[in-house]
Each structure stands twice: as structure tokens, then as C-alpha cells.
Design an enzyme around this catalytic site. Structure first.
Site, PDB file in Angstrom:
ATOM      1  N   GLY A  12     -26.246  68.466   8.226  1.00 18.09           N
ATOM      2  CA  GLY A  12     -27.515  68.708   8.916  1.00 18.09           C
ATOM      3  C   GLY A  12     -27.980  70.139   8.712  1.00 18.09           C
ATOM      4  O   GLY A  12     -28.486  70.780   9.635  1.00 18.09           O
ATOM      5  N   ALA A  13     -27.829  70.612   7.465  1.00 24.50           N
ATOM      6  CA  ALA A  13     -28.119  72.031   7.185  1.00 24.50           C
ATOM      7  C   ALA A  13     -29.533  72.238   6.636  1.00 24.50           C
ATOM      8  O   ALA A  13     -29.843  73.333   6.172  1.00 24.50           O
ATOM      9  CB  ALA A  13     -27.086  72.579   6.208  1.00 24.50           C
ATOM     10  N   SER A  14     -30.364  71.204   6.690  1.00 25.85           N
ATOM     11  CA  SER A  14     -31.713  71.380   6.130  1.00 25.85           C
ATOM     12  C   SER A  14     -32.661  72.041   7.124  1.00 25.85           C
ATOM     13  O   SER A  14     -33.780  72.399   6.758  1.00 25.85           O
ATOM     14  CB  SER A  14     -32.280  70.025   5.676  1.00 25.85           C
ATOM     15  OG  SER A  14     -32.393  69.157   6.783  1.00 25.85           O
ATOM     16  N   ASN A  89     -22.646  68.865  12.304  1.00 20.84           N
ATOM     17  CA  ASN A  89     -23.817  69.277  13.071  1.00 20.84           C
ATOM     18  C   ASN A  89     -24.948  68.249  13.046  1.00 20.84           C
ATOM     19  O   ASN A  89     -25.719  68.171  13.999  1.00 20.84           O
ATOM     20  CB  ASN A  89     -24.318  70.618  12.505  1.00 20.84           C
ATOM     21  CG  ASN A  89     -25.720  70.943  12.960  1.00 20.84           C
ATOM     22  OD1 ASN A  89     -25.944  71.312  14.112  1.00 20.84           O
ATOM     23  ND2 ASN A  89     -26.696  70.783  12.069  1.00 20.84           N
ATOM     24  N   TYR A 155     -28.095  58.453  23.007  1.00 19.22           N
ATOM     25  CA  TYR A 155     -27.821  59.844  22.607  1.00 19.22           C
ATOM     26  C   TYR A 155     -26.711  60.444  23.479  1.00 19.22           C
ATOM     27  O   TYR A 155     -25.758  61.033  22.967  1.00 19.22           O
ATOM     28  CB  TYR A 155     -29.117  60.652  22.720  1.00 19.22           C
ATOM     29  CG  TYR A 155     -28.967  62.101  22.333  1.00 19.22           C
ATOM     30  CD1 TYR A 155     -28.849  62.490  21.005  1.00 19.22           C
ATOM     31  CD2 TYR A 155     -28.931  63.107  23.310  1.00 19.22           C
ATOM     32  CE1 TYR A 155     -28.709  63.823  20.656  1.00 19.22           C
ATOM     33  CE2 TYR A 155     -28.803  64.438  22.967  1.00 19.22           C
ATOM     34  CZ  TYR A 155     -28.689  64.796  21.638  1.00 19.22           C
ATOM     35  OH  TYR A 155     -28.542  66.115  21.294  1.00 19.22           O
ATOM     36  N   LYS A 159     -22.943  61.823  22.328  1.00 22.66           N
ATOM     37  CA  LYS A 159     -22.480  63.206  22.498  1.00 22.66           C
ATOM     38  C   LYS A 159     -21.237  63.277  23.399  1.00 22.66           C
ATOM     39  O   LYS A 159     -20.322  64.063  23.146  1.00 22.66           O
ATOM     40  CB  LYS A 159     -23.611  64.079  23.058  1.00 22.66           C
ATOM     41  CG  LYS A 159     -24.790  64.266  22.081  1.00 22.66           C
ATOM     42  CD  LYS A 159     -24.361  64.854  20.749  1.00 22.66           C
ATOM     43  CE  LYS A 159     -25.525  65.263  19.874  1.00 22.66           C
ATOM     44  NZ  LYS A 159     -25.127  65.741  18.544  1.00 22.66           N
TER      45      LYS A 159
HETATM   46  N1  LIG Z   1     -32.419  71.095  19.415  1.00 27.16           N
HETATM   47  C1  LIG Z   1     -31.876  70.821  20.569  1.00 27.16           C
HETATM   48  O1  LIG Z   1     -32.485  71.032  21.623  1.00 27.16           O
HETATM   49  C2  LIG Z   1     -30.456  70.285  20.621  1.00 27.16           C
HETATM   50  C3  LIG Z   1     -29.839  70.191  21.888  1.00 27.16           C
HETATM   51  C4  LIG Z   1     -28.537  69.706  21.974  1.00 27.16           C
HETATM   52  C5  LIG Z   1     -27.868  69.329  20.846  1.00 27.16           C
HETATM   53  N2  LIG Z   1     -28.471  69.421  19.633  1.00 27.16           N
HETATM   54  C6  LIG Z   1     -27.708  68.973  18.458  1.00 27.16           C
HETATM   55  O2  LIG Z   1     -27.708  69.973  17.467  1.00 27.16           O
HETATM   56  C7  LIG Z   1     -27.570  69.363  16.186  1.00 27.16           C
HETATM   57  C8  LIG Z   1     -28.588  69.980  15.240  1.00 27.16           C
HETATM   58  O3  LIG Z   1     -29.884  69.710  15.716  1.00 27.16           O
HETATM   59  P1  LIG Z   1     -31.118  70.712  15.518  1.00 27.16           P
HETATM   60  O4  LIG Z   1     -31.591  71.081  16.850  1.00 27.16           O
HETATM   61  O5  LIG Z   1     -30.798  71.774  14.562  1.00 27.16           O
HETATM   62  O6  LIG Z   1     -32.199  69.679  14.941  1.00 27.16           O
HETATM   63  P2  LIG Z   1     -32.855  69.505  13.503  1.00 27.16           P
HETATM   64  O7  LIG Z   1     -33.529  70.773  13.094  1.00 27.16           O
HETATM   65  O8  LIG Z   1     -33.662  68.261  13.570  1.00 27.16           O
HETATM   66  O9  LIG Z   1     -31.584  69.273  12.562  1.00 27.16           O
HETATM   67  C9  LIG Z   1     -30.934  68.036  12.462  1.00 27.16           C
HETATM   68  C10 LIG Z   1     -30.258  68.005  11.119  1.00 27.16           C
HETATM   69  O10 LIG Z   1     -29.530  66.774  10.980  1.00 27.16           O
HETATM   70  C11 LIG Z   1     -29.849  66.199   9.714  1.00 27.16           C
HETATM   71  N3  LIG Z   1     -29.694  64.766   9.754  1.00 27.16           N
HETATM   72  C12 LIG Z   1     -30.178  63.892  10.672  1.00 27.16           C
HETATM   73  N4  LIG Z   1     -29.854  62.631  10.328  1.00 27.16           N
HETATM   74  C13 LIG Z   1     -29.128  62.711   9.176  1.00 27.16           C
HETATM   75  C14 LIG Z   1     -28.523  61.751   8.316  1.00 27.16           C
HETATM   76  N5  LIG Z   1     -28.573  60.431   8.571  1.00 27.16           N
HETATM   77  N6  LIG Z   1     -27.903  62.192   7.200  1.00 27.16           N
HETATM   78  C15 LIG Z   1     -27.857  63.513   6.913  1.00 27.16           C
HETATM   79  N7  LIG Z   1     -28.391  64.466   7.685  1.00 27.16           N
HETATM   80  C16 LIG Z   1     -29.038  64.067   8.797  1.00 27.16           C
HETATM   81  C17 LIG Z   1     -31.298  66.640   9.453  1.00 27.16           C
HETATM   82  O11 LIG Z   1     -31.572  66.648   8.064  1.00 27.16           O
HETATM   83  P3  LIG Z   1     -32.479  65.636   7.245  1.00 27.16           P
HETATM   84  O12 LIG Z   1     -33.576  65.160   8.131  1.00 27.16           O
HETATM   85  O13 LIG Z   1     -32.917  66.451   6.079  1.00 27.16           O
HETATM   86  O14 LIG Z   1     -31.529  64.544   6.852  1.00 27.16           O
HETATM   87  C18 LIG Z   1     -31.261  68.079   9.976  1.00 27.16           C
HETATM   88  O15 LIG Z   1     -30.766  68.939   8.986  1.00 27.16           O
HETATM   89  C19 LIG Z   1     -27.728  67.866  16.413  1.00 27.16           C
HETATM   90  O16 LIG Z   1     -26.473  67.231  16.400  1.00 27.16           O
HETATM   91  C20 LIG Z   1     -28.332  67.769  17.794  1.00 27.16           C
HETATM   92  O17 LIG Z   1     -27.989  66.564  18.456  1.00 27.16           O
HETATM   93  C21 LIG Z   1     -29.753  69.896  19.493  1.00 27.16           C
END
Ligand SMILES: NC(=O)c1ccc[n+]([C@@H]2O[C@H](COP(=O)([O-])OP(=O)(O)OC[C@H]3O[C@@H](n4cnc5c(N)ncnc54)[C@H](OP(=O)(O)O)[C@@H]3O)[C@@H](O)[C@H]2O)c1
Length: 255
Positions: A12-14, A89, A155, A159
């Protein structure tokens, strides 16, 4: 906190937290393997890493499919011959009600990405992490601790299970010197909202609502979570395993 000569996989590094972590690992000299589905976004992250540190290996993969997961580990080992750190991630969110018709489709999608992919990657990584006495950092969420919104059951389940998976595996592999920990972020300003609410005009209101739900009245930046990831992955955290770290601006505190 140098990671020179370490091999680190960040899924999830994009964008968001994963992109911020990849950048920090690259700055610290690691050979970073960055994984996600969106090639354009991954390439942009890779360029930024190369400008500030090491050039990452880019793997475009859908973590919801087993063949892709095997390919991530095989390609990493072929390229670098070892693995020191796995950061699980990648994650998706989504709202679905227990009485809705499509619940199982949504439930399976969320569990496949947030839980099964992390479990399978951990499984395939473990022989290599045992060799390197490496570690795993799983990105969970405050949703592991509390159900903060209605309809968030799939979700939250994913988690909470990821946190418990972290503890279970941590106990299994502690005798090999391998550590596993999880991080539970609160609201982090990332691309998360794009997948959650397609209508971008509603984003500002939702971010405002989320920041007001924290005791500190603020959103968290991806790089703050990345700092914690690097700390837990480093030798400074050598006595920490099976732990879950909340970084939520006091969201759970406020309730
Ligand atoms: N943002 C928040 O408020 C928050 C709060 C609590 C926990 N988190 C957790 O933090 C982590 C990162 O989230 P973020 O906030 O950085 O959100 P984000 O910017 O949407 O990043 C999510 C990443 O996961 C990748 N991803 C999703 N589905 C995938 C799949 N099937 N295969 C490969 N890659 C996949 C996406 O890449 P592609 O779309 O390019 O595949 C993207 O790089 C997640 O696990 C999320 O549940 C986030």
C-alpha cells in the site's frame, strides 16, 4: 535510525501512510520494495524515494489475489536475497450494514485485503525473517479498539483480527528473535477518503468531522505514522513485540 542494507517491503505504498513510510526507509538507506495496484502513483513515489535516498523496487500487485502475494516475496528474494522488514499497510475501508444484500461481497473484499493478504505475506516472509531476525509492522486502526461509526463492522472486524493475528504470531516466533507489532492510527489525512466517499465535495466536511472527534482536534499526517513504523522496525524497539500502538490524536480518549 539507519536501515542501510536492510530489505523492507511496504504494501500500500502508492499513497498515504505507505508512501510516507517508503520515503523514510529510502532516506535511511533501505532497499525498499513498494507494492500497490496503481502503477502511476507507485512510480511517482519511487521517483520521490530515489531523489531523497535509495531507488525502490516497484511491484504492481493486487493483494486480494494469492498469486500476486507469492510473486511479491519471490521477486524480492530474487532481487535482494533476503528480507528484514515487512510492513503490512495496504487496506481498504467501506461501510456495509449487516442486513444489506451485498454484505458478504463487501465483507470478503475487506477481509481479503486487510487481513488475509497480511496473513499470507507474513506466512511467506517468515522463513526469511527468521534468517534475518527481522520484524513485521502491521497497520491496523483505532477501529480495532472501538466501533466508531455505524455500518463499519467489516472494517472493524478486519482490524481487530489483524491486531490479534499480530499478537498470536508474535508469540509463535519470539523464540526465533522475530518481532511483530501493530499500529492503530486514528484519522490520517490520506487518499483513503477517495475510496471511502467517491463524491469529493463531501470530503472536507468528513475530514472536519473526524478531526473534531479527536481530543487534540486535529488530523494526523501520514509521516507521523511513518515515524512510528520506522521506530518499531528499528533496533531501538528490540524489546517490543506483540504490542499495539495507538496514534489517534486522542480519538479513543474522547470516545
Ligand atoms: N487514513 C486513515 O484515517 C486511517 C485510519 C486508520 C487506519 N488506517 C489504515 O492505514 C493503512 C493505510 O491507509 P492510508 O490512510 O494511507 O490510505 P490510502 O492513501 O488510501 O492508502 C491505502 C493503500 O493501500 C493500497 N491498496 C488498497 N487495496 C489494495 C490491494 N487490493 N492491493 C494492493 N494495494 C492495495 C492502495 O494502493 P492502490 O489503490 O494503488 O492499490 C494504497 O497504496 C490502511 O490499512 C488503513 O486501513 C488509515
Amino acid at each position: 535510525m539507519s536501515f542501510k542494507d536492510n530489505v523492507v517491503i511496504v504494501t500500500g505504498a502508492s499513497s498515504g501512510i505507505g508512501a510516507a513510510a517508503a520515503l523514510k526507509f529510502a532516506e535511511e538507506g533501505a532497499n525498499v520494495v513498494i507494492v500497490a495496484r496503481n502503477k502511476e502513483k507507485l512510480t511517482a513515489v519511487a521517483e520521490k524515494c530515489a531523489e531523497n535516498g535509495t531507488k525502490p523496487l516497484v511491484i504492481v500487485a493486487d493483494l486480494a489475489t494469492d498469486t500476486c502475494i507469492k510473486e511479491i516475496i519471490d521477486t524480492t528474494l530474487t532481487q535482494f536475497g533476503k528480507l528484514n522488514v515487512l510492513v503490512n499497510n495496504a487496506g481498504i475501508c467501506g461501510f456495509v450494514d449487516i442486513v444489506s444484500d451485498n454484505i458478504m461481497k463487501k465483507f470478503d473484499e475487506i477481509i481479503a485485503t486487510n487481513l488475509r493478504a497480511a496473513a499470507y505475506l507474513t506466512n511467506l516472509s517468515m522463513p526469511h525473517l527468521i534468517k534475518s531476525r527481522g520484524n513485521v509492522v502491521n497497520i491496523s486502526g483505532v477501529a480495532a479498539h472501538a466501533v466508531l461509526f455505524p455500518g463499519n463492522l467489516a472494517y472493524c472486524t478486519s482490524k481487530a483480527a489483524l491486531d490479534h493475528f499480530t499478537r498470536g504470531v508474535a508469540l509463535d516466533v519470539a523464540s526465533h528473535g522475530v518481532r511483530l507489532n501493530s499500529i492503530c492510527p486514528g484519522p490520517v489525512k490520506s487518499d483513503y477518503m477517495d475510496t471511502l466517499i467517491p463524491d469529493k465535495t463531501k470530503h472536507k466536511d468528513f475530514w472536519d468531522t473526524l478531526s473534531k472527534r479527536t481530543a487534540l482536534g486535529k488530523l494526523i499526517e501520514p509521516k507521523e505514522v511513518a515515524d512510528l513504523i520506522l521506530y518499531l522496525a528499528s533496533d531501538k524497539a528490540r524489546s517490543i513485540t506483540g504490542s499495539s500502538f495507538v496514534i489517534d490524536g486522542g480519538m479513543l480518549l474522547k470516545g
